[in-house]
Design a protein around this motif. Structure first.
Motif, PDB file in Angstrom:
ATOM      1  N   TYR A 145       0.840  -1.202   0.000  1.00 55.17           N
ATOM      2  CA  TYR A 145       0.000   0.000   0.000  1.00 55.17           C
ATOM      3  C   TYR A 145       0.874   1.251   0.000  1.00 55.17           C
ATOM      4  CZ  TYR A 145      -3.648  -3.333   1.220  1.00 55.17           C
ATOM      5  OH  TYR A 145      -4.506  -4.399   1.221  1.00 55.17           O
ATOM      6  N   PHE A 146       1.949   1.196   0.770  1.00 55.71           N
ATOM      7  CA  PHE A 146       2.891   2.316   0.769  1.00 55.71           C
ATOM      8  C   PHE A 146       3.562   2.436  -0.595  1.00 55.71           C
ATOM      9  CE2 PHE A 146       7.226   3.958   1.283  1.00 55.71           C
ATOM     10  CZ  PHE A 146       6.939   5.213   1.821  1.00 55.71           C
ATOM     11  N   ALA A 147       3.865   1.293  -1.221  1.00 52.82           N
ATOM     12  CA  ALA A 147       4.496   1.309  -2.547  1.00 52.82           C
ATOM     13  C   ALA A 147       3.577   1.960  -3.569  1.00 52.82           C
ATOM     14  CB  ALA A 147       4.854  -0.111  -2.968  1.00 52.82           C
ATOM     15  N   ILE A 148       2.282   1.669  -3.486  1.00 51.12           N
ATOM     16  CA  ILE A 148       1.313   2.278  -4.409  1.00 51.12           C
ATOM     17  C   ILE A 148       1.285   3.787  -4.219  1.00 51.12           C
ATOM     18  CG2 ILE A 148      -1.142   2.480  -4.945  1.00 51.12           C
ATOM     19  CD1 ILE A 148      -1.364  -0.524  -4.207  1.00 51.12           C
ATOM     20  N   TRP A 149       1.231   4.216  -2.947  1.00 46.05           N
ATOM     21  CA  TRP A 149       1.252   5.658  -2.668  1.00 46.05           C
ATOM     22  C   TRP A 149       2.546   6.276  -3.185  1.00 46.05           C
ATOM     23  CZ3 TRP A 149       4.801   8.515   0.028  1.00 46.05           C
ATOM     24  CH2 TRP A 149       4.467   9.872   0.227  1.00 46.05           C
ATOM     25  N   SER A 150       3.657   5.587  -3.005  1.00 44.54           N
ATOM     26  CA  SER A 150       4.946   6.107  -3.436  1.00 44.54           C
ATOM     27  C   SER A 150       5.010   6.270  -4.954  1.00 44.54           C
ATOM     28  CB  SER A 150       6.062   5.169  -2.959  1.00 44.54           C
ATOM     29  OG  SER A 150       7.332   5.654  -3.355  1.00 44.54           O
ATOM     30  N   ILE A 198     -11.451   2.104  -6.471  1.00 38.31           N
ATOM     31  CA  ILE A 198     -10.608   0.922  -6.287  1.00 38.31           C
ATOM     32  C   ILE A 198     -11.501  -0.238  -5.881  1.00 38.31           C
ATOM     33  CG2 ILE A 198      -8.737  -0.100  -4.948  1.00 38.31           C
ATOM     34  CD1 ILE A 198      -7.532   2.671  -4.659  1.00 38.31           C
ATOM     35  N   THR A 199     -11.578  -1.237  -6.737  1.00 35.90           N
ATOM     36  CA  THR A 199     -12.452  -2.372  -6.475  1.00 35.90           C
ATOM     37  C   THR A 199     -11.736  -3.509  -5.762  1.00 35.90           C
ATOM     38  OG1 THR A 199     -11.972  -3.281  -8.677  1.00 35.90           O
ATOM     39  CG2 THR A 199     -13.885  -1.821  -8.470  1.00 35.90           C
ATOM     40  N   TYR A 200     -10.404  -3.507  -5.826  1.00 38.00           N
ATOM     41  CA  TYR A 200      -9.651  -4.575  -5.153  1.00 38.00           C
ATOM     42  C   TYR A 200      -8.235  -4.083  -4.894  1.00 38.00           C
ATOM     43  CZ  TYR A 200      -7.866  -9.275  -4.085  1.00 38.00           C
ATOM     44  OH  TYR A 200      -7.318 -10.365  -3.465  1.00 38.00           O
ATOM     45  N   ALA A 201      -7.723  -4.363  -3.717  1.00 38.44           N
ATOM     46  CA  ALA A 201      -6.343  -3.991  -3.379  1.00 38.44           C
ATOM     47  C   ALA A 201      -5.861  -4.914  -2.273  1.00 38.44           C
ATOM     48  CB  ALA A 201      -6.259  -2.530  -2.951  1.00 38.44           C
ATOM     49  N   PHE A 202      -5.334  -6.078  -2.680  1.00 38.81           N
ATOM     50  CA  PHE A 202      -4.880  -7.029  -1.673  1.00 38.81           C
ATOM     51  C   PHE A 202      -3.949  -8.054  -2.322  1.00 38.81           C
ATOM     52  CE2 PHE A 202      -5.368 -10.226   1.755  1.00 38.81           C
ATOM     53  CZ  PHE A 202      -5.100  -9.392   2.822  1.00 38.81           C
ATOM     54  N   PHE A 203      -3.370  -8.889  -1.479  1.00 39.83           N
ATOM     55  CA  PHE A 203      -2.434  -9.914  -1.927  1.00 39.83           C
ATOM     56  C   PHE A 203      -3.152 -11.003  -2.724  1.00 39.83           C
ATOM     57  CE2 PHE A 203      -0.413  -7.973   1.705  1.00 39.83           C
ATOM     58  CZ  PHE A 203       0.933  -7.970   1.399  1.00 39.83           C
ATOM     59  N   THR A 204      -2.506 -11.468  -3.785  1.00 34.56           N
ATOM     60  CA  THR A 204      -2.981 -12.655  -4.495  1.00 34.56           C
ATOM     61  C   THR A 204      -2.114 -13.860  -4.143  1.00 34.56           C
ATOM     62  OG1 THR A 204      -1.622 -12.068  -6.423  1.00 34.56           O
ATOM     63  CG2 THR A 204      -3.915 -11.308  -6.398  1.00 34.56           C
ATOM     64  N   SER A 205      -0.961 -13.599  -3.542  1.00 32.74           N
ATOM     65  CA  SER A 205      -0.061 -14.624  -3.008  1.00 32.74           C
ATOM     66  C   SER A 205       0.878 -13.895  -2.040  1.00 32.74           C
ATOM     67  CB  SER A 205       0.725 -15.307  -4.138  1.00 32.74           C
ATOM     68  OG  SER A 205       1.770 -14.484  -4.600  1.00 32.74           O
ATOM     69  N   PRO A 206       1.717 -14.602  -1.296  1.00 35.18           N
ATOM     70  CA  PRO A 206       2.596 -13.917  -0.347  1.00 35.18           C
ATOM     71  C   PRO A 206       3.511 -12.863  -0.984  1.00 35.18           C
ATOM     72  CG  PRO A 206       2.500 -16.236   0.175  1.00 35.18           C
ATOM     73  CD  PRO A 206       1.772 -16.072  -1.120  1.00 35.18           C
ATOM     74  N   THR A 207       3.836 -13.032  -2.269  1.00 39.74           N
ATOM     75  CA  THR A 207       4.745 -12.082  -2.925  1.00 39.74           C
ATOM     76  C   THR A 207       4.113 -11.390  -4.123  1.00 39.74           C
ATOM     77  OG1 THR A 207       5.686 -13.857  -4.293  1.00 39.74           O
ATOM     78  CG2 THR A 207       6.791 -13.352  -2.188  1.00 39.74           C
ATOM     79  N   ARG A 208       2.783 -11.465  -4.237  1.00 36.28           N
ATOM     80  CA  ARG A 208       2.076 -10.831  -5.353  1.00 36.28           C
ATOM     81  C   ARG A 208       0.929  -9.994  -4.808  1.00 36.28           C
ATOM     82  NH1 ARG A 208       5.996 -12.506  -7.452  1.00 36.28           N
ATOM     83  NH2 ARG A 208       6.217 -13.571  -9.471  1.00 36.28           N
ATOM     84  N   PHE A 209       0.638  -8.887  -5.480  1.00 31.84           N
ATOM     85  CA  PHE A 209      -0.390  -7.949  -5.032  1.00 31.84           C
ATOM     86  C   PHE A 209      -1.120  -7.425  -6.262  1.00 31.84           C
ATOM     87  CE2 PHE A 209      -2.148  -3.954  -3.541  1.00 31.84           C
ATOM     88  CZ  PHE A 209      -2.498  -4.209  -2.224  1.00 31.84           C
ATOM     89  N   MET A 236       1.593  -6.290  -8.958  1.00 27.24           N
ATOM     90  CA  MET A 236       2.873  -5.993  -8.329  1.00 27.24           C
ATOM     91  C   MET A 236       3.489  -7.270  -7.767  1.00 27.24           C
ATOM     92  SD  MET A 236       1.683  -2.554  -6.272  1.00 27.24           S
ATOM     93  CE  MET A 236       3.345  -2.182  -5.694  1.00 27.24           C
ATOM     94  N   ARG A 237       4.799  -7.263  -7.661  1.00 24.18           N
ATOM     95  CA  ARG A 237       5.506  -8.397  -7.069  1.00 24.18           C
ATOM     96  C   ARG A 237       6.590  -7.881  -6.137  1.00 24.18           C
ATOM     97  NH1 ARG A 237       8.314 -10.211 -12.763  1.00 24.18           N
ATOM     98  NH2 ARG A 237       9.705  -8.398 -13.005  1.00 24.18           N
ATOM     99  N   GLY A 273      14.471  -5.449  -4.310  1.00 20.33           N
ATOM    100  CA  GLY A 273      14.448  -3.999  -4.133  1.00 20.33           C
ATOM    101  C   GLY A 273      13.139  -3.468  -3.577  1.00 20.33           C
ATOM    102  N   GLY A 274      12.215  -4.370  -3.268  1.00 23.75           N
ATOM    103  CA  GLY A 274      10.906  -3.955  -2.760  1.00 23.75           C
ATOM    104  C   GLY A 274       9.811  -4.263  -3.767  1.00 23.75           C
ATOM    105  N   TRP A 275       8.643  -3.691  -3.553  1.00 23.80           N
ATOM    106  CA  TRP A 275       7.515  -3.933  -4.445  1.00 23.80           C
ATOM    107  C   TRP A 275       7.689  -3.179  -5.756  1.00 23.80           C
ATOM    108  CZ3 TRP A 275       3.957  -7.606  -3.655  1.00 23.80           C
ATOM    109  CH2 TRP A 275       3.800  -8.093  -2.359  1.00 23.80           C
ATOM    110  N   GLU A 276       7.345  -3.846  -6.855  1.00 24.25           N
ATOM    111  CA  GLU A 276       7.424  -3.206  -8.165  1.00 24.25           C
ATOM    112  C   GLU A 276       6.254  -3.649  -9.037  1.00 24.25           C
ATOM    113  OE1 GLU A 276      11.016  -4.434 -10.082  1.00 24.25           O
ATOM    114  OE2 GLU A 276      10.334  -6.499 -10.393  1.00 24.25           O
ATOM    115  N   VAL A 277       5.819  -2.771  -9.924  1.00 20.77           N
ATOM    116  CA  VAL A 277       4.779  -3.104 -10.894  1.00 20.77           C
ATOM    117  C   VAL A 277       5.435  -3.881 -12.029  1.00 20.77           C
ATOM    118  CG1 VAL A 277       3.117  -2.174 -12.554  1.00 20.77           C
ATOM    119  CG2 VAL A 277       3.411  -1.068 -10.315  1.00 20.77           C
ATOM    120  N   TYR A 278       4.838  -5.035 -12.373  1.00 18.25           N
ATOM    121  CA  TYR A 278       5.417  -5.832 -13.446  1.00 18.25           C
ATOM    122  C   TYR A 278       4.434  -6.112 -14.585  1.00 18.25           C
ATOM    123  CZ  TYR A 278       2.969 -10.025 -11.764  1.00 18.25           C
ATOM    124  OH  TYR A 278       2.007 -10.932 -11.401  1.00 18.25           O
TER     125      TYR A 278
END
Length: 199
Positions: free
Chosen positions: A21-26, A147-158, A174-175, A179-184
Motif C-alpha cells: 500500500y505504501f508502494a502504491i502511494w509512493s 478501487i475495487t480490489y487492493a490485496f495480496f494474491t499470493s505472499p509475494t504478489r499484489f 505488483m511483485r 528492491g521492494g515492491w514493483e509493478v510488473y
C-alpha cells in the motif's frame, strides 16, 4: 526473550502487509511530483511493455480474424503489420516520462472540472426566490478513484484493480523483489480490448 521475538515477528508481518500500500502511494507520489527516476525503480517497464504488447497484439489479431469474412486482404494486412506498429508505439510511449505527463494532464482535467460552475436557476414563487446553486455533474470519464480490489494474491504478489464494471477495470499487478515492491504487469480492461480489436 521469547515475547520480544513474538512482538518483533508480529511487527515485521504488519509492516510487510502494509508495504504494498505504501508502494502504491509512493508510485503515485513520484508520478504527481514528476520524479521519473523514482518511477523507473518502482516499475519494471520491460515486463510491463511486454504484457501490453501481448494484450493489444492478441486483441488486434482476434479482430482481424473476426473481420476476415468482410475483407480478407485488409484483415491479413492488419494481422501482419498491426503487432509491429503496436510494438513500436509501446516502446516509444510507455515509460516513466509519459506516465508523469499522463498523471499531470489528468490532474489538470480534474481541476478544470472543479472550476466549472454549474448554472444558477432562480424560481420565483410568491415573491420569494429559490436559488438552485449547483446541479449534480456526471463524470463520464473512467473513474480512476474507484478501487475495487487492493490485496495480496499470493505472499509475494499484489493486485490493485481500478475502475468499475461499466467502464472497465484496470488491473495493476505488483511483485515483491529484492528492491521492494514493483509493478510488473498492467492488465487492460476487457471492454477496451474488445473495442480495440473491433477497430
Amino acid at each position: 526473550m521469547k515475547k520480544m521475538i513474538v512482538v518483533g515477528a508480529v511487527a515485521a508481518a504488519l509492516l510487510y502487509v502494509a508495504s504494498p500500500y505504501f508502494a502504491i502511494w509512493s508510485i503515485y507520489h513520484s508520478a504527481t511530483t514528476g520524479d521519473a527516476l523514482a518511477l523507473d525503480e518502482k516499475i519494471d517497464w520491460l515486463t510491463v511493455r511486454a504484457g501490453l504488447k501481448e494484450q493489444l497484439g492478441a486483441a488486434m489479431v482476434a479482430g482481424a480474424v473476426k473481420n476476415a469474412k468482410e475483407d480478407q486482404f485488409a484483415a491479413g494486412l492488419m494481422a501482419l503489420a498491426g503487432p509491429v506498429v503496436i510494438d513500436r508505439a509501446i516502446d516509444t510511449y510507455v515509460n516513466s516520462q509519459n506516465l508523469v505527463q499522463l498523471i499531470r494532464d489528468d490532474e489538470k482535467r480534474r481541476a478544470e472540472r472543479r472550476k466549472i460552475a454549474a448554472p444558477t436557476i432562480n424560481i420565483k414563487v410568491e415573491d420569494q426566490t429559490l436559488a438552485n446553486d449547483h446541479f449534480p455533474q456526471k463524470d463520464l470519464s473512467l473513474n480512476t478513484d474507484s478501487i475495487t480490489y487492493a490485496f495480496f494474491t499470493s505472499p509475494t504478489r499484489f493486485r490493485l484493480s481500478i475502475g468499475d464494471k461499466d467502464k472497465g477495470v484496470l488491473n495493476v499487478l505488483m511483485r515483491f523483489s529484492p528492491g521492494g515492491w514493483e509493478v510488473y504487469r498492467i492488465g487492460l480492461p476487457d471492454e477496451l480490448m474488445k473495442e480495440f480489436g473491433s477497430k
